[in-house]
Design an enzyme around this catalytic site. Structure first.
Site, short mmCIF file in Angstrom:
data_model
loop_
_atom_site.label_atom_id
_atom_site.label_comp_id
_atom_site.label_asym_id
_atom_site.label_seq_id
_atom_site.Cartn_x
_atom_site.Cartn_y
_atom_site.Cartn_z
N ASN A 45 4.91 3.08 5.21
CA ASN A 45 5.26 2.52 6.52
C ASN A 45 6.44 1.55 6.41
O ASN A 45 7.38 1.59 7.20
CB ASN A 45 4.07 1.78 7.13
N ASP A 253 3.28 -3.85 8.98
CA ASP A 253 4.15 -3.27 7.96
C ASP A 253 5.60 -3.28 8.44
O ASP A 253 6.53 -3.56 7.67
CB ASP A 253 3.72 -1.84 7.63
O1 RIB Z 1 -1.06 -1.01 7.92
C1 RIB Z 1 -1.40 0.20 8.52
C2 RIB Z 1 -1.71 1.23 7.48
O2 RIB Z 1 -2.88 0.84 6.81
C3 RIB Z 1 -2.02 2.60 8.03
O3 RIB Z 1 -0.86 3.40 8.17
C4 RIB Z 1 -3.01 3.13 7.01
O4 RIB Z 1 -2.53 4.19 6.24
C5 RIB Z 1 -3.39 1.94 6.15
O5 RIB Z 1 -2.76 1.99 4.95
#
Ligand code: RIB
Length: 327
Positions: A45, A253
């Site tokens: 992400n 993220d």
């Molecule tokens: O921070 C979100 C993420 O947390 C999701 O995309 C999932 O895969 C987990 O890793």
């Protein structure tokens, strides 16, 4: 000369998502919406978020030799991320099971799969990527011993950004390398308790206690109250950005990736956090993680429209119509 503004070391998951009226309690079954499958994982992400903003980005991760792995690689390449560091095989691709409620808040369980096989040796073998990066960003969905190797492999002058999610007590060598450590309230509590420190009442005091553990700087995301940045010169609050939250998944993220990128191009912590709050805010306005991330032009448009004070900066739905950036 650096080839990459940002090297992300971390997880890559297929996100299996269903919308629910309310998230189930222990022993309870609830019906959700039809399943959606999105590319996710905290590391992947971050890399996509940075790539979409225009950062020259590389990802060091491990996926399985399977359809989910290919989904993740496609998503990285579409965002312009260099996938030379994405290792394939050894275990099935990680999977995240995600429920999203009507407020946009989520619950996530991760089956790590290949993420658990990203080893310290994989980090050492990728030393050339570290040499080529201004900033390295890492999270905790990969083994802690691998995260520790990232801290050891960091070239002099290269900045390390760590979001300890999911949270775990951290060794001194990792804490001492962070600049910044990016935490929400829950993560701050786990890190402080893990270090045997008291957890004070005020976020400014959490930040000071966290700084005492070794990081050169700290960012605390505070939901509807925005974020707090802290370093040797003191602390400052960053307001949140008012948007309508649809799905907070991966907004943190996006916040951390944007922060890391802007620090790498020379912004100070407070300025970078203001930009990151806008990125995270836009990310909660659409469903999914990577598929929700804005382009640099979209962030500029939000800034031009005066996007500043309002909803949560940490991706929590925050109990209001506004939602935004960082969890
Ligand atoms: O921070 C979100 C993420 O947390 C999701 O995309 C999932 O895969 C987990 O890793």
């Amino acid at each position: 000369m650096h080839d990459y503004d940002l090297l992300v070391v971390g997880s890559a998951n297929a996100d299996l998502v269903t919308a629910v009226e309310r998230r189930p309690g222990a022993g309870e079954t609830v019906l959700g919406s039809d399943l959606a499958v999105h590319p996710g994982g905290k590391g992947a992400n971050q890399a996509v978020a940075a790539g979409r903003l225009g950062a020259r980005t590389a990802l060091l991760a491990r996926v399985g030799d399977d359809a989910y792995g290919r989904l993740l690689l496609d998503s990285q390449r579409s965002a312009g991320v260099d996938t030379v560091g994405v290792l394939v095989g050894g275990a099935p691709t990680g999977v995240a099971l995600i429920t999203v409620d009507p407020s946009g808040d989520n619950s996530i369980v991760v089956a790590p799969g290949a993420n658990a096989r990203l080893t310290p040796q994989d980090v050492r073998a990728a030393a050339h990527l570290f040499e080529a990066a201004r900033v390295v960003s890492v999270q905790l969905e990969i083994p802690l011993e691998t995260v520790a190797e990232v801290a050891r492999t960091l070239p002099a002058g290269t900045r390390l950004v760590l979001n300890p999610s999911p949270p775990a007590p951290l060794p001194d060598e990792v804490l001492g390398a962070c600049d910044p450590l990016v935490v929400n309230e829950h993560e701050a509590r786990v890190i402080l308790r893990g270090a045997g420190a008291e957890v004070p009442d005020e976020p400014e005091d959490w930040a000071r206690r966290l700084l005492d553990l070794g990081p050169r700087s700290v960012v605390v995301t505070l939901g509807g109250a925005g974020a707090l940045v802290a370093g040797p010169d003191g602390t400052a609050r960053v307001p949140s950005v008012q948007v309508d939250a649809v799905d907070t998944t991966g907004a943190g993220d996006a916040f951390t990736a944007a922060l890391a990128w802007r620090l790498g191009v020379g912004e100070d912590l407070e300025t970078a956090a203001r930009y990151a709050a806008q990125v995270g805010a836009l990310a909660v306005t659409r469903a999914g993680a990577q598929v929700s991330y804005p382009s640099g032009d979209e962030v500029a448009a939000l800034g031009a429209a005066g996007g500043s004070a309002g909803g949560p900066v940490d991706g929590s739905a925050g109990g209001s119509a506004g939602g935004s950036a960082a969890r």
